[in-house]
Design a protein around this motif. Sequence first.
Motif, PDB file in Angstrom:
ATOM      1  N   LEU A  53      20.687 -10.097 -14.087  1.00  0.00           N
ATOM      2  CA  LEU A  53      21.371 -11.109 -14.763  1.00  0.00           C
ATOM      3  C   LEU A  53      20.983 -12.151 -15.526  1.00  0.00           C
ATOM      4  O   LEU A  53      19.991 -12.455 -14.807  1.00  0.00           O
ATOM      5  N   GLU A  54      21.534 -12.702 -15.832  1.00  0.00           N
ATOM      6  CA  GLU A  54      21.395 -14.161 -16.618  1.00  0.00           C
ATOM      7  C   GLU A  54      21.871 -15.545 -16.283  1.00  0.00           C
ATOM      8  O   GLU A  54      23.402 -14.922 -15.894  1.00  0.00           O
ATOM      9  N   MET A  55      21.817 -16.867 -16.073  1.00  0.00           N
ATOM     10  CA  MET A  55      21.921 -18.242 -15.231  1.00  0.00           C
ATOM     11  C   MET A  55      21.809 -18.852 -16.194  1.00  0.00           C
ATOM     12  O   MET A  55      19.954 -18.991 -16.527  1.00  0.00           O
ATOM     13  N   SER A  56      22.145 -19.609 -16.885  1.00  0.00           N
ATOM     14  CA  SER A  56      21.404 -20.841 -17.691  1.00  0.00           C
ATOM     15  C   SER A  56      21.891 -21.639 -16.516  1.00  0.00           C
ATOM     16  O   SER A  56      22.083 -22.082 -15.548  1.00  0.00           O
ATOM     17  N   ASN A  57      20.943 -23.389 -17.246  1.00  0.00           N
ATOM     18  CA  ASN A  57      21.575 -24.851 -16.447  1.00  0.00           C
ATOM     19  C   ASN A  57      21.924 -25.551 -17.328  1.00  0.00           C
ATOM     20  O   ASN A  57      22.290 -25.556 -18.571  1.00  0.00           O
ATOM     21  N   SER A  58      22.652 -26.381 -16.002  1.00  0.00           N
ATOM     22  CA  SER A  58      23.761 -27.115 -17.022  1.00  0.00           C
ATOM     23  C   SER A  58      22.561 -28.605 -16.966  1.00  0.00           C
ATOM     24  O   SER A  58      22.220 -29.501 -15.922  1.00  0.00           O
ATOM     25  N   LEU A  59      22.928 -29.707 -17.695  1.00  0.00           N
ATOM     26  CA  LEU A  59      23.222 -31.146 -17.569  1.00  0.00           C
ATOM     27  C   LEU A  59      24.527 -31.483 -16.816  1.00  0.00           C
ATOM     28  O   LEU A  59      25.617 -31.452 -17.927  1.00  0.00           O
ATOM     29  N   ALA A 111      21.227 -28.783 -13.935  1.00  0.00           N
ATOM     30  CA  ALA A 111      21.157 -27.650 -12.067  1.00  0.00           C
ATOM     31  C   ALA A 111      21.299 -26.163 -12.835  1.00  0.00           C
ATOM     32  O   ALA A 111      22.080 -26.379 -13.940  1.00  0.00           O
ATOM     33  N   PRO A 112      20.728 -25.219 -12.069  1.00  0.00           N
ATOM     34  CA  PRO A 112      21.774 -23.474 -11.951  1.00  0.00           C
ATOM     35  C   PRO A 112      23.177 -23.586 -12.158  1.00  0.00           C
ATOM     36  O   PRO A 112      24.105 -25.113 -11.089  1.00  0.00           O
ATOM     37  N   ASN A 113      23.967 -23.289 -13.000  1.00  0.00           N
ATOM     38  CA  ASN A 113      25.426 -23.450 -13.077  1.00  0.00           C
ATOM     39  C   ASN A 113      25.959 -22.787 -12.053  1.00  0.00           C
ATOM     40  O   ASN A 113      27.402 -23.382 -11.658  1.00  0.00           O
ATOM     41  N   ALA A 114      25.454 -22.312 -11.065  1.00  0.00           N
ATOM     42  CA  ALA A 114      26.149 -21.214  -9.980  1.00  0.00           C
ATOM     43  C   ALA A 114      25.851 -22.888  -8.873  1.00  0.00           C
ATOM     44  O   ALA A 114      26.632 -22.420  -8.250  1.00  0.00           O
ATOM     45  N   ASP A 115      25.231 -23.660  -8.779  1.00  0.00           N
ATOM     46  CA  ASP A 115      25.046 -24.829  -8.484  1.00  0.00           C
ATOM     47  C   ASP A 115      26.061 -25.814  -8.915  1.00  0.00           C
ATOM     48  O   ASP A 115      26.496 -26.218  -8.033  1.00  0.00           O
ATOM     49  N   MET A 116      25.985 -26.193 -10.130  1.00  0.00           N
ATOM     50  CA  MET A 116      27.306 -27.029 -10.746  1.00  0.00           C
ATOM     51  C   MET A 116      28.251 -26.051 -10.866  1.00  0.00           C
ATOM     52  O   MET A 116      29.274 -27.802 -10.065  1.00  0.00           O
ATOM     53  N   ALA A 117      29.110 -25.343 -10.813  1.00  0.00           N
ATOM     54  CA  ALA A 117      30.401 -25.435 -10.662  1.00  0.00           C
ATOM     55  C   ALA A 117      30.669 -25.265  -8.904  1.00  0.00           C
ATOM     56  O   ALA A 117      32.198 -25.935  -9.350  1.00  0.00           O
ATOM     57  N   ARG A 118      30.051 -25.637  -8.385  1.00  0.00           N
ATOM     58  CA  ARG A 118      30.754 -26.016  -6.920  1.00  0.00           C
ATOM     59  C   ARG A 118      31.289 -27.670  -7.232  1.00  0.00           C
ATOM     60  O   ARG A 118      32.350 -27.783  -6.386  1.00  0.00           O
ATOM     61  N   PHE A 119      30.591 -28.447  -7.645  1.00  0.00           N
ATOM     62  CA  PHE A 119      30.792 -29.528  -7.898  1.00  0.00           C
ATOM     63  C   PHE A 119      31.808 -29.775  -9.319  1.00  0.00           C
ATOM     64  O   PHE A 119      32.437 -30.791  -9.492  1.00  0.00           O
ATOM     65  N   VAL A 120      31.892 -29.364  -9.872  1.00  0.00           N
ATOM     66  CA  VAL A 120      32.106 -29.386 -11.353  1.00  0.00           C
ATOM     67  C   VAL A 120      33.542 -29.332 -10.863  1.00  0.00           C
ATOM     68  O   VAL A 120      34.580 -29.922 -11.114  1.00  0.00           O
ATOM     69  N   MET A 121      33.717 -28.023  -9.855  1.00  0.00           N
ATOM     70  CA  MET A 121      35.693 -27.458 -10.064  1.00  0.00           C
ATOM     71  C   MET A 121      35.903 -28.855  -8.348  1.00  0.00           C
ATOM     72  O   MET A 121      37.308 -27.765  -8.861  1.00  0.00           O
ATOM     73  N   ALA A 122      35.172 -28.438  -7.886  1.00  0.00           N
ATOM     74  CA  ALA A 122      35.093 -29.454  -6.597  1.00  0.00           C
ATOM     75  C   ALA A 122      35.928 -31.237  -7.079  1.00  0.00           C
ATOM     76  O   ALA A 122      36.808 -31.731  -6.691  1.00  0.00           O
ATOM     77  N   GLY A 123      35.779 -31.091  -8.698  1.00  0.00           N
ATOM     78  CA  GLY A 123      36.161 -32.711  -8.995  1.00  0.00           C
ATOM     79  C   GLY A 123      35.694 -33.559  -8.706  1.00  0.00           C
ATOM     80  O   GLY A 123      35.621 -34.969  -9.156  1.00  0.00           O
ATOM     81  N   GLN A 177      31.818 -33.667 -10.294  1.00  0.00           N
ATOM     82  CA  GLN A 177      30.947 -34.090 -11.113  1.00  0.00           C
ATOM     83  C   GLN A 177      31.789 -33.519 -12.662  1.00  0.00           C
ATOM     84  O   GLN A 177      32.637 -32.321 -12.273  1.00  0.00           O
ATOM     85  N   ARG A 178      30.733 -34.442 -13.480  1.00  0.00           N
ATOM     86  CA  ARG A 178      31.462 -33.458 -15.005  1.00  0.00           C
ATOM     87  C   ARG A 178      29.998 -32.549 -15.890  1.00  0.00           C
ATOM     88  O   ARG A 178      28.751 -33.260 -15.816  1.00  0.00           O
ATOM     89  N   VAL A 179      30.527 -32.036 -16.439  1.00  0.00           N
ATOM     90  CA  VAL A 179      29.422 -31.245 -17.136  1.00  0.00           C
ATOM     91  C   VAL A 179      29.065 -31.453 -18.311  1.00  0.00           C
ATOM     92  O   VAL A 179      29.953 -32.200 -19.392  1.00  0.00           O
ATOM     93  N   LEU A 180      27.949 -32.493 -19.002  1.00  0.00           N
ATOM     94  CA  LEU A 180      27.669 -33.564 -20.318  1.00  0.00           C
ATOM     95  C   LEU A 180      27.079 -31.276 -20.986  1.00  0.00           C
ATOM     96  O   LEU A 180      27.234 -31.495 -22.502  1.00  0.00           O
ATOM     97  N   LEU A 181      26.007 -31.151 -21.222  1.00  0.00           N
ATOM     98  CA  LEU A 181      26.166 -29.357 -21.677  1.00  0.00           C
ATOM     99  C   LEU A 181      25.077 -28.151 -21.038  1.00  0.00           C
ATOM    100  O   LEU A 181      24.714 -28.195 -19.984  1.00  0.00           O
ATOM    101  N   VAL A 182      25.751 -27.549 -21.272  1.00  0.00           N
ATOM    102  CA  VAL A 182      25.366 -26.286 -20.373  1.00  0.00           C
ATOM    103  C   VAL A 182      24.212 -25.804 -21.337  1.00  0.00           C
ATOM    104  O   VAL A 182      23.999 -25.950 -22.872  1.00  0.00           O
ATOM    105  N   MET A 183      23.103 -25.258 -20.876  1.00  0.00           N
ATOM    106  CA  MET A 183      21.654 -25.387 -22.010  1.00  0.00           C
ATOM    107  C   MET A 183      21.430 -23.469 -22.031  1.00  0.00           C
ATOM    108  O   MET A 183      20.764 -23.235 -21.502  1.00  0.00           O
ATOM    109  N   GLY A 184      22.725 -23.165 -22.236  1.00  0.00           N
ATOM    110  CA  GLY A 184      22.407 -22.037 -22.496  1.00  0.00           C
ATOM    111  C   GLY A 184      24.052 -21.240 -23.773  1.00  0.00           C
ATOM    112  O   GLY A 184      24.618 -22.111 -24.109  1.00  0.00           O
ATOM    113  N   ASP A 185      23.559 -19.611 -23.860  1.00  0.00           N
ATOM    114  CA  ASP A 185      24.902 -19.526 -24.790  1.00  0.00           C
ATOM    115  C   ASP A 185      26.265 -19.623 -24.292  1.00  0.00           C
ATOM    116  O   ASP A 185      27.199 -18.897 -25.073  1.00  0.00           O
ATOM    117  N   ASP A 186      26.376 -18.658 -22.862  1.00  0.00           N
ATOM    118  CA  ASP A 186      27.625 -18.646 -21.712  1.00  0.00           C
ATOM    119  C   ASP A 186      28.732 -19.206 -21.885  1.00  0.00           C
ATOM    120  O   ASP A 186      28.008 -20.714 -21.414  1.00  0.00           O
TER     121      ASP A 186
END
Length: 315
Positions: A116-122, A200-212, A214-223
Amino acid sequence: MACILCLFLIESHAPAALAAYPDKEIRLIVPYKAGGQSDLTARKLAEVIQAKKLLSQPVIVINIPGANTLEGLRNVMRAKPDGYTLLLHHSAFVTMKALGQIPMSWHDFEMVGQALEMSNSLVVNLDSHFRTISEFIEAVKKEPGKYRIAIPGLGGVAHLALLDVLVRTGIQDKVEIMPFDGANEAVTALMGGRVDMRTAPNADMARFVMAGEQRVLLVMGDDKLPGIKAPQYAADLGLKNTLILRNGIFAPRGTSEEVRKILAHALQQAVDSDEFQAFAAQQTAQGRFLDAADWAKAFVEDEKTTSNIVKFIVK
């Protein structure tokens, strides 16, 4: 005749012994507490392997946290290299070794394969006036020292992935990196306005972004992340080979090639399964099998990246 008979017995016995593996349950050690991303990945792999009968014996996940992962790592290092004690671990092997937080590295184990691969996000709060990472970089250059970024701990992949981006964009000495004891504290700091953004790791980030929340500024990967609106990816800034979390299975040093091949074949089938791919998508990650050789190449590149940025960390 005696020599011929002896050769026959040796040749016929070797495949039989190999075919017997595994003849008892396999212990898969996770050096973290239950419930985290590594634990969930290990349990999903074990579940798919058993459900699809990819191995003749079950894989039992055992959590051995403690001493900054050392308890679990030592348990596997000291195990008999017979394929019955394995380790599920990730890129912290690279980052923690580079920072001197652990005495061993991935070179002290046999690689079986990446799963498994997972990037982080700001991410920022919804009311942040920053809409893109480019706006943030420009603001930092104009007002050095004003902005703070939270990380969920010192020395982890999230920390060094952030520092990698800051160094490459030339602002590593213009922002304050604030470490917290885990993701929950970093989230609290961001929501409370103590920091301007968090890594935040994307798995952690997604919980808060999908719940409305927080907002993503940068995904630190290509996925590309389905369901996640991300204004910019690493490639948009011209950044290649950024640090990401690469999770997979290791075996004790000295485990035979034959056993490792059996395990790698089962792992690849599990990773490629619809069940694991759906799990990875739920984790905002990518299920991607790499064999030992390709995974080692990726870790070597990560070591080069890490060696270029650890000097910016004040020890």
